[in-house]
Design a protein around this motif. Structure first.
Motif, PDB file in Angstrom:
ATOM      1  N   GLU A   1     135.028  78.881  61.821  1.00  0.00           N
ATOM      2  CA  GLU A   1     136.368  79.429  61.975  1.00  0.00           C
ATOM      3  C   GLU A   1     137.177  78.821  62.992  1.00  0.00           C
ATOM      4  N   ARG A   2     136.730  77.680  63.655  1.00  0.00           N
ATOM      5  CA  ARG A   2     137.415  77.125  64.832  1.00  0.00           C
ATOM      6  C   ARG A   2     138.090  75.956  64.196  1.00  0.00           C
ATOM      7  N   GLY A   3     137.951  75.692  62.889  1.00  0.00           N
ATOM      8  CA  GLY A   3     138.856  74.728  62.179  1.00  0.00           C
ATOM      9  C   GLY A   3     138.754  73.387  62.706  1.00  0.00           C
ATOM     10  N   GLU A   4     139.799  72.670  63.030  1.00  0.00           N
ATOM     11  CA  GLU A   4     139.781  71.364  63.373  1.00  0.00           C
ATOM     12  C   GLU A   4     139.088  71.162  64.793  1.00  0.00           C
ATOM     13  N   ASP A   5     138.956  72.236  65.507  1.00  0.00           N
ATOM     14  CA  ASP A   5     138.155  72.294  66.788  1.00  0.00           C
ATOM     15  C   ASP A   5     136.716  72.111  66.548  1.00  0.00           C
ATOM     16  N   CYS A   6     136.161  72.636  65.224  1.00  0.00           N
ATOM     17  CA  CYS A   6     134.953  72.832  65.130  1.00  0.00           C
ATOM     18  C   CYS A   6     134.289  71.448  65.100  1.00  0.00           C
ATOM     19  N   SER A   7     133.060  71.031  65.632  1.00  0.00           N
ATOM     20  CA  SER A   7     132.471  69.835  65.306  1.00  0.00           C
ATOM     21  C   SER A   7     130.905  69.921  64.653  1.00  0.00           C
ATOM     22  N   LEU A   8     130.775  71.153  63.871  1.00  0.00           N
ATOM     23  CA  LEU A   8     129.590  71.336  63.184  1.00  0.00           C
ATOM     24  C   LEU A   8     129.604  70.390  61.878  1.00  0.00           C
ATOM     25  N   GLU A   9     128.557  69.588  61.861  1.00  0.00           N
ATOM     26  CA  GLU A   9     128.455  68.594  60.815  1.00  0.00           C
ATOM     27  C   GLU A   9     127.157  68.723  59.877  1.00  0.00           C
ATOM     28  N   TYR A  10     126.021  69.402  60.298  1.00  0.00           N
ATOM     29  CA  TYR A  10     124.966  69.799  59.656  1.00  0.00           C
ATOM     30  C   TYR A  10     124.391  71.147  59.951  1.00  0.00           C
ATOM     31  N   LEU A  11     123.841  71.880  58.877  1.00  0.00           N
ATOM     32  CA  LEU A  11     122.863  72.868  58.775  1.00  0.00           C
ATOM     33  C   LEU A  11     121.886  72.693  57.954  1.00  0.00           C
ATOM     34  N   GLN A  12     120.610  73.091  58.313  1.00  0.00           N
ATOM     35  CA  GLN A  12     119.380  73.307  57.484  1.00  0.00           C
ATOM     36  C   GLN A  12     119.006  74.665  57.498  1.00  0.00           C
ATOM     37  N   PHE A  13     119.176  75.102  56.249  1.00  0.00           N
ATOM     38  CA  PHE A  13     118.852  76.661  56.295  1.00  0.00           C
ATOM     39  C   PHE A  13     117.416  76.977  55.885  1.00  0.00           C
ATOM     40  N   PRO A  14     116.955  78.179  56.451  1.00  0.00           N
ATOM     41  CA  PRO A  14     115.547  78.451  55.830  1.00  0.00           C
ATOM     42  C   PRO A  14     115.359  78.232  54.399  1.00  0.00           C
ATOM     43  N   GLU A  15     114.145  78.075  54.006  1.00  0.00           N
ATOM     44  CA  GLU A  15     113.931  77.729  52.716  1.00  0.00           C
ATOM     45  C   GLU A  15     114.145  79.224  51.921  1.00  0.00           C
ATOM     46  N   ALA A  16     113.612  80.256  52.516  1.00  0.00           N
ATOM     47  CA  ALA A  16     113.971  81.486  52.203  1.00  0.00           C
ATOM     48  C   ALA A  16     115.083  82.142  51.504  1.00  0.00           C
ATOM     49  N   TRP A  17     116.171  81.627  52.398  1.00  0.00           N
ATOM     50  CA  TRP A  17     117.417  81.796  52.001  1.00  0.00           C
ATOM     51  C   TRP A  17     117.800  81.309  50.648  1.00  0.00           C
ATOM     52  N   ARG A  18     117.149  80.121  50.724  1.00  0.00           N
ATOM     53  CA  ARG A  18     117.891  79.364  49.326  1.00  0.00           C
ATOM     54  C   ARG A  18     116.924  79.386  48.164  1.00  0.00           C
ATOM     55  N   ARG A  19     115.680  80.098  48.356  1.00  0.00           N
ATOM     56  CA  ARG A  19     114.938  80.220  47.180  1.00  0.00           C
ATOM     57  C   ARG A  19     115.509  80.766  45.955  1.00  0.00           C
ATOM     58  N   VAL A  20     116.357  81.825  46.081  1.00  0.00           N
ATOM     59  CA  VAL A  20     116.879  82.173  44.788  1.00  0.00           C
ATOM     60  C   VAL A  20     118.481  81.994  44.934  1.00  0.00           C
ATOM     61  N   ARG A  21     119.196  81.639  43.957  1.00  0.00           N
ATOM     62  CA  ARG A  21     120.508  81.403  43.907  1.00  0.00           C
ATOM     63  C   ARG A  21     121.468  82.790  43.324  1.00  0.00           C
ATOM     64  N   ASN A  22     121.876  83.483  44.433  1.00  0.00           N
ATOM     65  CA  ASN A  22     122.506  84.582  44.055  1.00  0.00           C
ATOM     66  C   ASN A  22     124.011  84.461  44.331  1.00  0.00           C
ATOM     67  N   ILE A  23     124.981  84.511  43.451  1.00  0.00           N
ATOM     68  CA  ILE A  23     126.328  84.292  43.819  1.00  0.00           C
ATOM     69  C   ILE A  23     126.945  85.556  44.218  1.00  0.00           C
ATOM     70  N   GLU A  24     126.197  86.593  44.411  1.00  0.00           N
ATOM     71  CA  GLU A  24     126.898  87.812  44.878  1.00  0.00           C
ATOM     72  C   GLU A  24     126.464  88.053  46.384  1.00  0.00           C
ATOM     73  N   SER A  25     125.604  87.158  46.864  1.00  0.00           N
ATOM     74  CA  SER A  25     124.866  87.404  47.997  1.00  0.00           C
ATOM     75  C   SER A  25     125.734  86.961  49.317  1.00  0.00           C
ATOM     76  N   ASP A  26     125.385  87.370  50.500  1.00  0.00           N
ATOM     77  CA  ASP A  26     126.458  86.857  51.591  1.00  0.00           C
ATOM     78  C   ASP A  26     126.145  85.574  51.767  1.00  0.00           C
ATOM     79  N   PHE A  27     124.975  85.014  51.644  1.00  0.00           N
ATOM     80  CA  PHE A  27     124.467  83.939  52.013  1.00  0.00           C
ATOM     81  C   PHE A  27     125.320  82.756  50.907  1.00  0.00           C
ATOM     82  N   HIS A  28     125.634  83.151  49.718  1.00  0.00           N
ATOM     83  CA  HIS A  28     126.178  82.268  48.949  1.00  0.00           C
ATOM     84  C   HIS A  28     127.696  82.095  49.164  1.00  0.00           C
ATOM     85  N   ALA A  29     128.248  83.363  49.752  1.00  0.00           N
ATOM     86  CA  ALA A  29     129.458  83.376  50.278  1.00  0.00           C
ATOM     87  C   ALA A  29     129.659  82.428  51.318  1.00  0.00           C
ATOM     88  N   PHE A  30     128.831  82.585  52.222  1.00  0.00           N
ATOM     89  CA  PHE A  30     128.969  81.851  53.316  1.00  0.00           C
ATOM     90  C   PHE A  30     128.794  80.311  53.011  1.00  0.00           C
TER      91      PHE A  30
END
Length: 447
Positions: free
Chosen positions: A162-191
């Motif tokens: 949310e820091r927008g242009e001030d943000c330096s984040l380039e890469y996120l590696q998520f836990p496999e458990a979060w990615r195992r099932v694609r659920n477009i209604e989940s908070d994870f998919h929204a993020f």
């Protein structure tokens, strides 16, 4: 865990003044000495040690100010597994992570929920965070499933992007458990949607061809569909450089590829990633080293190497892919005993599998001889007496059997001759002993 380390720092290592009987705690030692000793520790251990000392001056000297990266994979796996959220929080606060830390790997921290990452909230300098909890070139799938929670971590990640242009984040590696099932209604998919929008707004370009990213084949910075769901496109896990999927390496493969096992992307400069022509997946050599099929000469991962081996154990060094094994290019199976023989043995060994020109059945040499001894197999099946097929294939086997039998007879005859020679030698020794006994008997009679 910090509580136990604090006890370690305050009471375990101690010295007793022999004159006054006073106790000297580790935290009472000079700050310079503590800083020098801690310099030999791995970075996470040094930070945990500083937290355990619980002294502002000493902790600051122990921690230092060089904290661009923090990787819990640098400490023992068993120790990292005991780290709690309170430990993570204390360490991040002790190193002033919000102002110093650029890279964070939570390797082997399998018992955290993620609430301890709160000191990173709103960071403008953090560049990459690995939440997968596994080491380099390890399978991303953990069993049992770790307790790391979307509900705890996503608000912290949101505060960063949310820091927008001030943000330096380039890469996120998520836990496999979060990615195992694609659920477009989940908070994870929204993020993921929000994070994808953020990455797309960065206007990154390919380091090789300078094209804009996202590219043509992947119109998202993240994989948003079910295949490799939640993984990040274009960015190398090691060097963080960005490449499009149109650029090729020296072998005309993609310059950047995703490993199917660890589910991390690597560029050709950092890690060799081989494509398996059997399963269609790519693997970095650190996870699974691919081999070349000895027949089709295509790359195949070891998961696609069949467990079939020639009965003659002649091809231990040869690799065959599943298609070559299944379509008969690599092996032939006897239809009677189901033993497999490699193609080289089928050409040179009379006992290997061969196909009859008449009945088209494939038998190894021993089974074919057995069929012929029972009566002409081809004649019973086809009404044709095949003198030039099954029986012709059986003749070299019988001849080879005869040669083997004769060799066994010769070996047995040799053993018999050796035993006979031993018997003669023993008989001569017995006769010699009898003669000596007789001579001694005569001398005793004379006395």
């Amino acid at each position: 865990m910090v509580a136990s380390l604090h006890f370690f720092g305050a009471g375990i290592y101690k010295a007793i003044n022999s004159q006054q009987g006073s106790m000297i705690y580790l935290s009472d030692l000079p700050t310079g000495a503590l800083a020098h000793v801690s310099s030999f520790l791995a970075a996470p251990s040094r930070a945990l040690f500083a937290v355990a000392i619980n002294s502002r001056d000493s902790s600051s000297a122990i921690v230092g100010n060089q904290w661009d990266a923090l990787d819990f994979g640098e400490i023992e796996k068993e120790l990292a597994a005991k780290i709690s959220d309170d430990d993570i929080r204390a360490v991040l606060l002790s190193i002033d992570a919000i102002n110093n830390l650029r890279s964070l790997w939570l390797t082997n921290c399998i018992n955290i929920t993620g609430v301890g990452l709160d000191p990173l909230r709103g960071s403008t300098i953090i560049q990459d965070i690995d939440l997968s909890l596994v080491g380099v070139h390890e399978s991303c799938r953990l069993d049992p499933e770790p307790p790391i929670s979307c509900a705890e971590v996503i608000p912290i990640l949101d505060s960063i992007i949310e820091r927008g242009e001030d943000c330096s984040l380039e890469y996120l590696q998520f836990p496999e458990a979060w990615r195992r099932v694609r659920n477009i209604e989940s908070d994870f998919h929204a993020f993921l949607t929000r994070y994808n929008d953020y990455l797309s707004s960065r206007a990154d370009v390919c380091l090789k061809c300078s094209c804009n990213l996202p590219g043509i084949y992947h119109n998202h910075a993240l994989q948003m569909d079910e295949f490799d769901y939640g993984t990040q496109n274009y960015t190398c896990y090691d060097c963080m450089n960005k490449y499009c999927y149109e650029c090729e390496d020296d072998l005309f493969g993609c310059y950047i590829s995703l490993c199917h096992r660890c589910e991390k992307s690597y560029c050709a400069h950092c890690q060799t990633v081989n494509y398996c022509t059997c399963c269609g997946f790519s693997y970095c050599v650190g996870c699974i080293d691919s081999k070349q099929c000895s027949l089709c000469e295509e790359n195949t991962c070891l998961d696609c190497v069949p467990g079939v081996r020639c009965r003659n154990t002649c091809c231990a060094d040869k690799i065959s892919c599943i298609p070559c094994a299944e379509n008969g290019d690599a092996f032939s199976w006897c239809e009677s005993c189901n033993e497999a023989y490699c193609v080289d043995c089928c050409e040179s060994d009379v006992y290997a599998v061969k196909a009859c020109d008449v009945c088209k059945d494939s038998f190894c040499g021993q089974c074919r001889v057995k069929k012929c001894k029972e009566g002409s197999h081809c004649e019973r099946r086809w009404g044709i007496h095949c003198e030039r097929s099954c029986e012709q294939l059986s003749f070299p086997v019988l001849l080879k059997d005869r040669e083997k039998m004769q060799a066994q007879i010769n070996e047995l005859q040799t053993q018999i001759n050796e035993l006979e020679n031993e018997r003669r030698e023993q008989s001569n020794e017995i006769n010699e002993l009898k003669r000596k006994v007789k001579d001694l008997t005569g001398e005793l009679e004379v006395v």
